[in-house]
Design a protein around this motif. Structure first.
Motif, PDB file in Angstrom:
ATOM      1  N   VAL A   1      -7.190   3.731   5.152  1.00 38.17           N
ATOM      2  CA  VAL A   1      -5.815   4.407   4.841  1.00 38.17           C
ATOM      3  C   VAL A   1      -5.909   4.896   3.254  1.00 38.17           C
ATOM      4  O   VAL A   1      -5.447   5.986   2.986  1.00 38.17           O
ATOM      5  CB  VAL A   1      -4.856   3.346   5.008  1.00 38.17           C
ATOM      6  N   ILE A   2      -6.491   4.065   2.515  1.00 41.24           N
ATOM      7  CA  ILE A   2      -6.642   4.365   1.040  1.00 41.24           C
ATOM      8  C   ILE A   2      -7.476   5.377   0.700  1.00 41.24           C
ATOM      9  O   ILE A   2      -6.897   6.459  -0.045  1.00 41.24           O
ATOM     10  CB  ILE A   2      -7.067   3.104   0.146  1.00 41.24           C
ATOM     11  N   THR A   3      -8.492   5.671   1.378  1.00 37.16           N
ATOM     12  CA  THR A   3      -9.303   6.902   1.263  1.00 37.16           C
ATOM     13  C   THR A   3      -8.454   8.053   1.955  1.00 37.16           C
ATOM     14  O   THR A   3      -8.750   9.218   1.440  1.00 37.16           O
ATOM     15  CB  THR A   3     -10.776   6.886   2.180  1.00 37.16           C
ATOM     16  N   ASP A   4      -7.891   7.899   3.034  1.00 42.46           N
ATOM     17  CA  ASP A   4      -7.088   8.931   3.728  1.00 42.46           C
ATOM     18  C   ASP A   4      -6.077   9.467   2.553  1.00 42.46           C
ATOM     19  O   ASP A   4      -5.636  10.606   2.506  1.00 42.46           O
ATOM     20  CB  ASP A   4      -6.526   8.564   4.879  1.00 42.46           C
ATOM     21  N   PHE A   5      -5.218   8.678   1.856  1.00 41.14           N
ATOM     22  CA  PHE A   5      -4.424   9.106   0.947  1.00 41.14           C
ATOM     23  C   PHE A   5      -5.037   9.916  -0.193  1.00 41.14           C
ATOM     24  O   PHE A   5      -4.305  11.103  -0.198  1.00 41.14           O
ATOM     25  CB  PHE A   5      -3.835   7.840   0.101  1.00 41.14           C
ATOM     26  N   ALA A   6      -6.155   9.636  -0.561  1.00 42.15           N
ATOM     27  CA  ALA A   6      -6.814  10.528  -1.494  1.00 42.15           C
ATOM     28  C   ALA A   6      -6.947  11.836  -1.032  1.00 42.15           C
ATOM     29  O   ALA A   6      -6.836  12.949  -1.310  1.00 42.15           O
ATOM     30  CB  ALA A   6      -8.245   9.980  -2.126  1.00 42.15           C
TER      31      ALA A   6
ATOM     32  N   THR B   1       0.558  10.296   5.651  1.00 40.74           N
ATOM     33  CA  THR B   1       1.720   9.680   6.001  1.00 40.74           C
ATOM     34  C   THR B   1       1.369   8.650   7.350  1.00 40.74           C
ATOM     35  O   THR B   1       1.417   7.706   7.338  1.00 40.74           O
ATOM     36  CB  THR B   1       2.876  10.447   6.183  1.00 40.74           C
ATOM     37  N   ALA B   2       0.775   9.747   8.119  1.00 42.01           N
ATOM     38  CA  ALA B   2       0.574   9.090   9.614  1.00 42.01           C
ATOM     39  C   ALA B   2      -0.612   8.219   9.688  1.00 42.01           C
ATOM     40  O   ALA B   2      -0.641   7.100  10.592  1.00 42.01           O
ATOM     41  CB  ALA B   2       0.199  10.270  10.677  1.00 42.01           C
ATOM     42  N   SER B   3      -1.702   8.179   8.792  1.00 40.78           N
ATOM     43  CA  SER B   3      -2.785   7.480   8.929  1.00 40.78           C
ATOM     44  C   SER B   3      -2.375   5.852   8.601  1.00 40.78           C
ATOM     45  O   SER B   3      -2.743   4.930   9.325  1.00 40.78           O
ATOM     46  CB  SER B   3      -3.766   7.818   7.835  1.00 40.78           C
ATOM     47  N   LEU B   4      -1.501   5.586   7.564  1.00 34.97           N
ATOM     48  CA  LEU B   4      -1.015   4.003   7.343  1.00 34.97           C
ATOM     49  C   LEU B   4      -0.346   3.660   8.725  1.00 34.97           C
ATOM     50  O   LEU B   4      -0.328   2.485   8.893  1.00 34.97           O
ATOM     51  CB  LEU B   4      -0.243   4.215   6.217  1.00 34.97           C
TER      52      LEU B   4
ATOM     53  N   GLY C   1      -5.658  13.267   1.657  1.00 38.46           N
ATOM     54  CA  GLY C   1      -4.439  14.038   1.737  1.00 38.46           C
ATOM     55  C   GLY C   1      -3.735  14.810   0.293  1.00 38.46           C
ATOM     56  O   GLY C   1      -3.405  15.811   0.355  1.00 38.46           O
ATOM     57  N   GLU C   2      -3.927  13.926  -0.875  1.00 41.39           N
ATOM     58  CA  GLU C   2      -3.704  14.546  -2.131  1.00 41.39           C
ATOM     59  C   GLU C   2      -4.693  15.519  -2.117  1.00 41.39           C
ATOM     60  O   GLU C   2      -4.001  16.806  -3.034  1.00 41.39           O
ATOM     61  CB  GLU C   2      -3.724  13.398  -2.972  1.00 41.39           C
ATOM     62  N   VAL C   3      -5.775  15.605  -2.056  1.00 39.20           N
ATOM     63  CA  VAL C   3      -7.017  16.778  -2.532  1.00 39.20           C
ATOM     64  C   VAL C   3      -6.690  17.990  -1.577  1.00 39.20           C
ATOM     65  O   VAL C   3      -6.447  19.053  -2.230  1.00 39.20           O
ATOM     66  CB  VAL C   3      -8.355  16.286  -2.385  1.00 39.20           C
ATOM     67  N   GLN C   4      -6.289  17.746  -0.467  1.00 37.19           N
ATOM     68  CA  GLN C   4      -5.974  18.771   0.494  1.00 37.19           C
ATOM     69  C   GLN C   4      -4.565  19.551   0.057  1.00 37.19           C
ATOM     70  O   GLN C   4      -4.690  20.789   0.081  1.00 37.19           O
ATOM     71  CB  GLN C   4      -5.806  18.534   2.077  1.00 37.19           C
ATOM     72  N   GLN C   5      -3.711  18.882  -0.484  1.00 41.60           N
ATOM     73  CA  GLN C   5      -2.365  19.155  -0.724  1.00 41.60           C
ATOM     74  C   GLN C   5      -2.440  20.187  -2.023  1.00 41.60           C
ATOM     75  O   GLN C   5      -1.946  21.117  -2.194  1.00 41.60           O
ATOM     76  CB  GLN C   5      -1.577  18.318  -0.905  1.00 41.60           C
TER      77      GLN C   5
ATOM     78  N   ILE D   1       0.937  -1.136   0.105  1.00 43.87           N
ATOM     79  CA  ILE D   1      -0.122   0.032   0.092  1.00 43.87           C
ATOM     80  C   ILE D   1       1.044   1.176   0.295  1.00 43.87           C
ATOM     81  O   ILE D   1       0.623   2.277  -0.804  1.00 43.87           O
ATOM     82  CB  ILE D   1      -1.040   0.042   1.324  1.00 43.87           C
ATOM     83  N   HIS D   2       1.943   1.318   0.713  1.00 45.10           N
ATOM     84  CA  HIS D   2       2.889   2.578   0.955  1.00 45.10           C
ATOM     85  C   HIS D   2       3.586   2.600  -0.380  1.00 45.10           C
ATOM     86  O   HIS D   2       3.451   3.869  -0.730  1.00 45.10           O
ATOM     87  CB  HIS D   2       3.904   2.046   2.052  1.00 45.10           C
ATOM     88  N   THR D   3       3.900   1.576  -1.072  1.00 45.98           N
ATOM     89  CA  THR D   3       4.624   1.686  -2.369  1.00 45.98           C
ATOM     90  C   THR D   3       3.627   2.231  -3.348  1.00 45.98           C
ATOM     91  O   THR D   3       4.129   3.106  -4.292  1.00 45.98           O
ATOM     92  CB  THR D   3       5.061   0.337  -2.587  1.00 45.98           C
ATOM     93  N   ALA D   4       2.381   1.685  -3.531  1.00 48.46           N
ATOM     94  CA  ALA D   4       1.560   2.181  -4.461  1.00 48.46           C
ATOM     95  C   ALA D   4       1.148   3.374  -4.266  1.00 48.46           C
ATOM     96  O   ALA D   4       1.147   4.240  -5.139  1.00 48.46           O
ATOM     97  CB  ALA D   4       0.102   1.288  -4.238  1.00 48.46           C
ATOM     98  N   SER D   5       1.208   4.155  -3.005  1.00 42.15           N
ATOM     99  CA  SER D   5       0.959   5.602  -2.862  1.00 42.15           C
ATOM    100  C   SER D   5       2.094   6.442  -3.492  1.00 42.15           C
ATOM    101  O   SER D   5       1.987   7.490  -4.033  1.00 42.15           O
ATOM    102  CB  SER D   5       0.722   5.984  -1.347  1.00 42.15           C
ATOM    103  N   LEU D   6       3.128   5.912  -3.134  1.00 40.52           N
ATOM    104  CA  LEU D   6       4.637   6.619  -3.653  1.00 40.52           C
ATOM    105  C   LEU D   6       4.411   6.720  -5.154  1.00 40.52           C
ATOM    106  O   LEU D   6       4.856   7.852  -5.953  1.00 40.52           O
ATOM    107  CB  LEU D   6       5.825   5.808  -3.250  1.00 40.52           C
ATOM    108  N   VAL D   7       3.921   5.783  -5.768  1.00 44.60           N
ATOM    109  CA  VAL D   7       3.893   5.660  -7.182  1.00 44.60           C
ATOM    110  C   VAL D   7       2.909   6.772  -7.910  1.00 44.60           C
ATOM    111  O   VAL D   7       3.388   7.568  -8.786  1.00 44.60           O
ATOM    112  CB  VAL D   7       3.267   4.318  -7.900  1.00 44.60           C
ATOM    113  N   HIS D   8       1.839   6.931  -7.151  1.00 46.58           N
ATOM    114  CA  HIS D   8       0.741   8.015  -7.584  1.00 46.58           C
ATOM    115  C   HIS D   8       1.292   9.436  -7.068  1.00 46.58           C
ATOM    116  O   HIS D   8       1.072  10.402  -7.757  1.00 46.58           O
ATOM    117  CB  HIS D   8      -0.552   7.739  -6.872  1.00 46.58           C
ATOM    118  N   ASP D   9       2.256   9.466  -5.851  1.00 46.06           N
ATOM    119  CA  ASP D   9       2.692  10.628  -5.632  1.00 46.06           C
ATOM    120  C   ASP D   9       3.808  11.087  -6.323  1.00 46.06           C
ATOM    121  O   ASP D   9       3.848  12.329  -6.803  1.00 46.06           O
ATOM    122  CB  ASP D   9       3.666  10.491  -4.390  1.00 46.06           C
TER     123      ASP D   9
END
Length: 324
Positions: A143-148, A176-179, A150-154, A81-89
């Motif tokens: 966590v996956i919804t939290d990633f989204a 970051t912290a949610s995961l 976070g990206e929207v807020q950013q 999951i962490h690695t997937a988030s890095l790809v999108h980041d």
């Protein structure tokens, strides 16, 4: 206090070796390009902070200090999951390198990178469902919804010089912290711990995760690209205003002009970094990170005595001491 990473991982060395082997098996894909993209990510390495915490907490919250197959699988899932988030980041921020290697979207293209990230999220969800623990599924899925979020807020706050430290920390929690928090909690759920223990380790992970992100953001300002494994000043370039810059604006309002110009060229970024370094902003940001480390340590120090707690304490200081 200098913390050796090898000493931190000593109680779980065998599990970590197996984790690295299993990760590549778990992301095997029929299409060679998709497989190459996934393999590129895991070959780049990383400290495996999230799996380490899951495995250590598994020992701490188990009378026999065993690590179950479910805990080992959870550790693998969280790293995927962490690695997937890095790809999108990396796509969103258009990073050229990650962990010192070319990013997936630069090695292939954006379409392949998006699909690789989606594939990893899908694989993690499949393995998560196969844990057959609905409570864990609910905790980690959030966590996956939290990633989204976070990206929207950013994205909304991009180049917004009025952003507060509170908004910055909220975004940092989602990204970051949610995961980390949810991974720690899920580890206790698999050991059938009571809700108080679950909540303790969730809060421990939350504060540790916030500290981790703050330190990351400091390093983006003060480190060289070769040490970071990615371009320095990337946050500034992408309009991601982090703790060091937020604190620096209070002392040096002239930074507002550079933000208004959206750091149009590399010299603007270098100029901003020089200004930030002349203020107390780096120390203030480090103090904020240390505050969250202390909050995390207070939670486990006052309630838990298992010897594996020592490793959690060491990992906390390791995160703080990434700033040389």
């Amino acid at each position: 206090m200098i913390i050796s990473f090898d000493k931190i991982t000593q109680p779980i060395n065998q599990e970590l070796k197996q984790l690295n082997i299993n990760l590549k098996k778990m992301v095997a894909a029929e299409h060679p390009i998709l497989y190459a993209a996934a393999e590129q990510l895991f070959s780049a390495g990383g400290k495996r902070i999230r799996p380490i915490m899951i495995l250590l907490i598994a020992k701490i919250t188990n009378d026999q200090q065993n690590i179950s197959p479910e805990h080992k699988r959870l550790a693998e899932i969280t790293e995927i999951i962490h690695t997937a988030s890095l790809v999108h980041d990396d796509i969103i921020d258009d990073c050229e390198t990650r962990r010192g290697t070319v990013t997936v979207h630069n090695m292939f293209n954006n379409k392949i990178a998006v699909l690789a990230g989606d594939f990893l999220f899908a694989q993690s969800s499949w393995y998560l469902a196969n844990l057959n623990n609905l409570h864990v599924v609910k905790v980690i899925s959030k966590v996956i919804t939290d990633f989204a979020e976070g990206e929207v807020q950013q994205g909304i706050k991009s180049f917004d010089k009025t952003i507060s430290i509170e908004s910055y920390l909220e975004k940092s929690f989602y990204k970051t912290a949610s995961l980390i928090a949810c991974s720690c909690k899920a580890s206790t759920i698999l050991n059938n711990c009571n809700p108080n223990i679950q909540n303790d380790f969730y809060r421990y992970g939350k504060h540790l995760g916030l500290a981790f992100q703050i330190i990351d953001d400091i390093l983006d300002i003060i480190s060289l690209s070769k040490d970071l494994g990615k371009p320095a000043g990337a946050d500034l370039k992408n309009g991601n205003l982090t703790a060091p810059l937020i604190f620096a604006i209070e002392e040096k309002p002239e930074l507002n002009q550079l933000i208004n110009q959206e750091f149009q060229n590399k010299e603007d970024i270098n100029k901003a970094i020089k200004i930030i370094k002349k203020t107390k902003a780096i120390q203030k940001a480090k103090d904020l990170a240390e505050e969250h480390i202390q909050l995390a340590l207070n939670i486990i120090n006052t309630r838990y005595t298992n010897y594996n707690i020592i490793s959690l304490i060491k990992i906390s200081y390791y995160i703080l001491n990434r700033i040389k």
